[in-house]
Write a protein that holds these residues in place. Structure first.
Motif, short mmCIF file in Angstrom:
data_model
loop_
_atom_site.label_atom_id
_atom_site.label_comp_id
_atom_site.label_asym_id
_atom_site.label_seq_id
_atom_site.Cartn_x
_atom_site.Cartn_y
_atom_site.Cartn_z
N PHE A 1 76.42 -8.12 7.49
CA PHE A 1 76.14 -6.97 7.29
C PHE A 1 76.90 -6.45 5.78
N ALA A 2 77.89 -6.87 5.51
CA ALA A 2 78.70 -6.60 4.43
C ALA A 2 78.01 -7.24 3.20
N VAL B 1 77.71 -2.31 -0.88
CA VAL B 1 78.58 -0.89 -1.57
C VAL B 1 79.54 -0.38 -0.30
N ALA B 2 80.68 -0.27 -0.67
CA ALA B 2 81.68 0.18 0.26
C ALA B 2 82.87 1.15 -0.48
N TRP B 3 83.28 2.06 0.48
CA TRP B 3 84.38 3.02 0.32
C TRP B 3 85.36 2.48 0.54
N GLY C 1 81.91 -1.72 -5.39
CA GLY C 1 80.86 -2.81 -5.24
C GLY C 1 81.45 -3.97 -4.84
N MET C 2 81.19 -4.67 -3.74
CA MET C 2 81.76 -5.82 -3.16
C MET C 2 81.09 -7.11 -3.96
N LEU D 1 87.91 0.23 4.76
CA LEU D 1 86.76 -0.01 4.13
C LEU D 1 85.67 0.74 5.21
N ALA D 2 84.67 1.09 4.25
CA ALA D 2 83.55 1.81 5.19
C ALA D 2 82.18 1.41 4.39
#
Length: 66
Positions: free
Chosen positions: A9-10, A15-17, A32-33, A63-64
C-alpha cells in the motif's frame, strides 16, 4: 492486513504525513516516500531540517498514508 500488505500500500501511495514532536508540540508535514520494504519505510530529508533533529530527539513518530 499483514506487514506485506502495508508495504505494498505504501509503495502504491507514496505520499505520507509524518508526525513528530518537539518540546511537547506536534509537527506534521507531508513527505514523499522513497520506498518501503521488509526493513522499513524510507524517506529523504536534508540533515539541516528540523525533522532530523526531532526524530533523533524523540524517535516516536507516526505516519499516515492516504
Amino acid at each position: 492486513m499483514d506487514f506485506k500488505d502495508c508495504i505494498d500500500f505504501a509503495n502504491e501511495n507514496p505520499v505520507a504525513w509524518l508526525a513528530t514532536s518537539k518540546d511537547d508540540q506536534p509537527h506534521v508535514r507531508a513527505m514523499g516516500m522513497w520506498y518501503a520494504d521488509e526493513t522499513g519505510f524510507y524517506f529523504q530529508s536534508a540533515i539541516i531540517k528540523d525533522l532530523v533533529g526531532e526524530i533523533k530527539e524523540n524517535p516516536k513518530i507516526e505516519l499516515a498514508f492516504f
